[in-house]
Scaffold this motif. Structure first.
Motif, PDB file in Angstrom:
ATOM      1  N   LEU A  62       2.270  -4.199 -48.470  1.00 38.50           N
ATOM      2  CA  LEU A  62       3.597  -4.457 -47.915  1.00 38.50           C
ATOM      3  C   LEU A  62       3.497  -5.442 -46.759  1.00 38.50           C
ATOM      4  N   THR A  63       2.502  -5.251 -45.892  1.00 44.49           N
ATOM      5  CA  THR A  63       2.307  -6.171 -44.767  1.00 44.49           C
ATOM      6  C   THR A  63       2.043  -7.578 -45.261  1.00 44.49           C
ATOM      7  N   TYR A  64       1.212  -7.712 -46.286  1.00 47.58           N
ATOM      8  CA  TYR A  64       0.893  -9.025 -46.856  1.00 47.58           C
ATOM      9  C   TYR A  64       2.148  -9.707 -47.388  1.00 47.58           C
ATOM     10  N   ALA A  65       3.000  -8.939 -48.083  1.00 42.35           N
ATOM     11  CA  ALA A  65       4.238  -9.502 -48.632  1.00 42.35           C
ATOM     12  C   ALA A  65       5.163  -9.981 -47.517  1.00 42.35           C
ATOM     13  N   LEU A  66       5.230  -9.213 -46.436  1.00 38.92           N
ATOM     14  CA  LEU A  66       6.095  -9.606 -45.321  1.00 38.92           C
ATOM     15  C   LEU A  66       5.529 -10.807 -44.570  1.00 38.92           C
ATOM     16  N   GLU A  67       4.198 -10.887 -44.473  1.00 41.38           N
ATOM     17  CA  GLU A  67       3.578 -11.990 -43.737  1.00 41.38           C
ATOM     18  C   GLU A  67       3.758 -13.328 -44.436  1.00 41.38           C
ATOM     19  N   LYS A  68       4.104 -13.324 -45.704  1.00 42.46           N
ATOM     20  CA  LYS A  68       4.415 -14.583 -46.379  1.00 42.46           C
ATOM     21  C   LYS A  68       5.753 -15.135 -45.904  1.00 42.46           C
ATOM     22  N   ARG A  69       6.528 -14.303 -45.243  1.00 46.60           N
ATOM     23  CA  ARG A  69       7.872 -14.682 -44.839  1.00 46.60           C
ATOM     24  C   ARG A  69       8.051 -14.707 -43.319  1.00 46.60           C
ATOM     25  N   ALA A  82      10.091  -6.819 -39.131  1.00 44.38           N
ATOM     26  CA  ALA A  82       9.748  -7.995 -39.933  1.00 44.38           C
ATOM     27  C   ALA A  82      10.675  -8.100 -41.136  1.00 44.38           C
ATOM     28  N   PHE A  83      10.914  -6.970 -41.805  1.00 44.96           N
ATOM     29  CA  PHE A  83      11.833  -6.991 -42.942  1.00 44.96           C
ATOM     30  C   PHE A  83      13.233  -7.389 -42.509  1.00 44.96           C
ATOM     31  N   GLU A  84      13.707  -6.816 -41.395  1.00 45.72           N
ATOM     32  CA  GLU A  84      15.064  -7.124 -40.936  1.00 45.72           C
ATOM     33  C   GLU A  84      15.211  -8.599 -40.597  1.00 45.72           C
ATOM     34  N   LEU A  85      14.163  -9.212 -40.041  1.00 44.17           N
ATOM     35  CA  LEU A  85      14.210 -10.632 -39.729  1.00 44.17           C
ATOM     36  C   LEU A  85      14.274 -11.458 -41.007  1.00 44.17           C
ATOM     37  N   ALA A  86      13.452 -11.100 -42.006  1.00 44.98           N
ATOM     38  CA  ALA A  86      13.487 -11.814 -43.287  1.00 44.98           C
ATOM     39  C   ALA A  86      14.805 -11.572 -44.021  1.00 44.98           C
ATOM     40  N   GLU A  87      15.342 -10.386 -43.869  1.00 46.97           N
ATOM     41  CA  GLU A  87      16.636 -10.064 -44.488  1.00 46.97           C
ATOM     42  C   GLU A  87      17.740 -10.927 -43.886  1.00 46.97           C
ATOM     43  N   ARG A  88      17.710 -11.070 -42.574  1.00 45.00           N
ATOM     44  CA  ARG A  88      18.748 -11.831 -41.876  1.00 45.00           C
ATOM     45  C   ARG A  88      18.643 -13.335 -42.153  1.00 45.00           C
ATOM     46  N   LEU A 142      16.290 -11.646 -47.796  1.00 42.85           N
ATOM     47  CA  LEU A 142      15.374 -10.744 -48.488  1.00 42.85           C
ATOM     48  C   LEU A 142      16.020  -9.371 -48.642  1.00 42.85           C
ATOM     49  N   ARG A 143      15.857  -8.787 -49.827  1.00 43.17           N
ATOM     50  CA  ARG A 143      16.400  -7.464 -50.100  1.00 43.17           C
ATOM     51  C   ARG A 143      15.270  -6.492 -50.435  1.00 43.17           C
ATOM     52  N   ILE A 144      15.556  -5.210 -50.275  1.00 37.75           N
ATOM     53  CA  ILE A 144      14.587  -4.188 -50.647  1.00 37.75           C
ATOM     54  C   ILE A 144      14.181  -4.357 -52.106  1.00 37.75           C
ATOM     55  N   VAL A 145      15.151  -4.625 -52.956  1.00 36.03           N
ATOM     56  CA  VAL A 145      14.857  -4.747 -54.389  1.00 36.03           C
ATOM     57  C   VAL A 145      13.948  -5.940 -54.662  1.00 36.03           C
ATOM     58  N   ASP A 146      14.043  -6.999 -53.839  1.00 37.50           N
ATOM     59  CA  ASP A 146      13.152  -8.154 -54.011  1.00 37.50           C
ATOM     60  C   ASP A 146      11.705  -7.764 -53.713  1.00 37.50           C
ATOM     61  N   LEU A 147      11.504  -7.040 -52.617  1.00 32.06           N
ATOM     62  CA  LEU A 147      10.157  -6.583 -52.285  1.00 32.06           C
ATOM     63  C   LEU A 147       9.642  -5.621 -53.348  1.00 32.06           C
ATOM     64  N   ALA A 148      10.515  -4.761 -53.833  1.00 31.13           N
ATOM     65  CA  ALA A 148      10.103  -3.797 -54.851  1.00 31.13           C
ATOM     66  C   ALA A 148       9.620  -4.508 -56.110  1.00 31.13           C
ATOM     67  N   ALA A 178      12.727   2.890 -53.583  1.00 29.73           N
ATOM     68  CA  ALA A 178      12.634   4.016 -52.647  1.00 29.73           C
ATOM     69  C   ALA A 178      11.297   4.020 -51.927  1.00 29.73           C
ATOM     70  N   ARG A 179      10.230   3.600 -52.605  1.00 32.99           N
ATOM     71  CA  ARG A 179       8.912   3.568 -51.978  1.00 32.99           C
ATOM     72  C   ARG A 179       8.865   2.507 -50.890  1.00 32.99           C
ATOM     73  N   VAL A 180       9.483   1.355 -51.139  1.00 35.78           N
ATOM     74  CA  VAL A 180       9.536   0.307 -50.121  1.00 35.78           C
ATOM     75  C   VAL A 180      10.257   0.828 -48.889  1.00 35.78           C
TER      76      VAL A 180
END
Length: 394
Positions: free
Chosen positions: A130-137, A352-358, A362-368, A376-378
């Motif tokens: 999850l951290t790796y996915a967020l760090e791309k953004r 980090a997610f909230e910043l990418a979302e804004r 980025l949406r939860i479903v995109d990360l999923a 739900a796991r995300v």
């Protein structure tokens, strides 16, 4: 804590992900055996239990996990259902956080079962993914941790091997001064350490008191909900695991490493030069309670500190512990819940997610989709439970 900047927005979809559900045959062709092991560990199931639920032998599941054979395409949906993952979870082609016990420092190792350790390692691997996915953004804080092999601010720089000296030097490097270390968990995040608390769903993980992982590109600390929900114990656990990260390149699981991490934590939270003049020469519990609140450590740890620095004898410390037990629950001696101390609750991944979302939509479903997890796991790992009410037909 500052997340430095948003990264670029061009993130190509990984093969087999984000393009709708792959067919069982496509998953069979791209089946990644280690993903099955990870999913089984996360589910807390044995090979025999998985085998019974999908109608094969335990030996067959073992062969699936070693890669010597693959589950038939028609078994894959059932396997995904049993392990509570999307079928695409088993596809190769995306980064995977793999750890073994030498890469994680478990407290009370002997009282931790192999299944619990495996579940904890699987959970930590997912946190890294999850951290790796967020760090791309999003640019997360640089790893500012001398002694950690992947440090970015002090690459290759090590702290002293003596625990107390290492704690004092880290205090200086992090600008913590000579007084109480305010918001320790937030300080760790601000210096690039990923800190998480597992959701209640990860029961095998929450039974482990706390642990740190040093074998990934970013240091990770998992702080599980303490039985007493005590913020002082929570802070000491965080400091203890930080000690492992800077003192120990690999885990041996021996008591010596645990004692060294304890000594590091004590000096980090209550530096000898600062705390010694404040400690009462006689066991004044009211005075210790005042110091406890100011420095963010338990009265019990202060009694231990008095004995450690030679101010009191073992016999006096024993009597003080007995006296403390009679006071537990009284004002000033009641455990303080972590919920009352926002600075001791990890927020980096959620922010980090909230910043990418804004900024990127980025949406939860995109990360999923990218991670091949259920949404739900995300949410669980981001600490963002779904607030929508659960509706049931009656």
């Amino acid at each position: 804590m500052t997340l430095l900047r948003v990264m670029g927005t061009d993130h190509p979809t990984l093969p087999g992900l984000g393009l709708g559900e792959a067919s069982p045959k496509a998953i069979w062709e791209g089946f990644h055996a280690p993903r099955l092991t990870q999913a089984r560990h996360l589910a807390g199931l044995t090979k025999k239990e998985v085998a019974e639920r999908i109608g094969v032998s335990a030996a067959a599941v073992g062969q699936y996990e070693t890669g010597s054979s693959r589950p038939r395409p028609e078994l894959i949906p059932r396997l995904a259902e049993v392990l509570d993952v999307p079928p695409q979870f088993f596809l190769a082609g995306r980064p995977m956080g793999k750890l073994d016990t030498s890469m994680a420092h478990f407290r009370a190792l002997r009282s931790t079962s192999g299944a619990q350790r495996n579940k904890a390692l699987g959970f930590t691997g997912q946190v890294w993914e999850l951290t790796y996915a967020l760090e791309k953004r999003v640019q997360l804080p640089l790893v500012d941790l001398p002694g950690f092999a992947g440090g970015e601010v002090h690459p290759g720089v090590e702290l002293p091997s003596e625990p107390a000296a290492a704690a004092r030097e880290l205090r200086g490097r992090w600008g913590l001064g000579r007084g109480p270390a305010r918001h320790l968990v937030r300080q760790m995040e601000a210096h690039g350490v990923v800190v998480v608390t597992p959701p209640e769903a990860d029961q095998g993980t929450v039974r482990i008191d706390a642990f740190a992982a040093s074998g990934l590109p970013r240091p990770l600390v998992v702080l599980t909900p303490n039985r007493a929900d005590d913020v002082y114990r929570h802070r000491f656990s965080a400091a203890h695991e930080l000690g492992h990260l800077v003192l120990h390149s690999a885990s041996t699981g021996d008591s010596q490493q645990e004692r060294e991490a304890d000594a590091f934590a004590a000096e980090l939270l209550t530096p000898r030069a600062s705390i010694l003049p404040l400690l009462p020469k006689r066991m004044d519990m009211a005075r210790l309670a005042d110091i406890s609140r100011t420095w963010g450590v338990s009265v019990k740890s202060l009694i231990y500190r008095c004995r450690e620095v030679g101010m009191i004898s073992d016999a006096t410390a024993s009597r003080a512990y007995q006296r403390l037990n009679t006071l537990v629950g009284q004002p000033g001696y009641t455990a303080e819940p972590i919920s009352g101390f926002p600075g001791e609750q990890p927020v980096m991944l959620r922010k980090a997610f909230e910043l990418a979302e804004r900024d990127q939509g980025l949406r939860i479903v995109d990360l999923a989709r990218e991670l091949a997890w259920k949404p739900a796991r995300v949410r669980e790992l981001l600490g963002m439970p779904d607030a929508r009410p659960v509706l049931r037909l009656i």
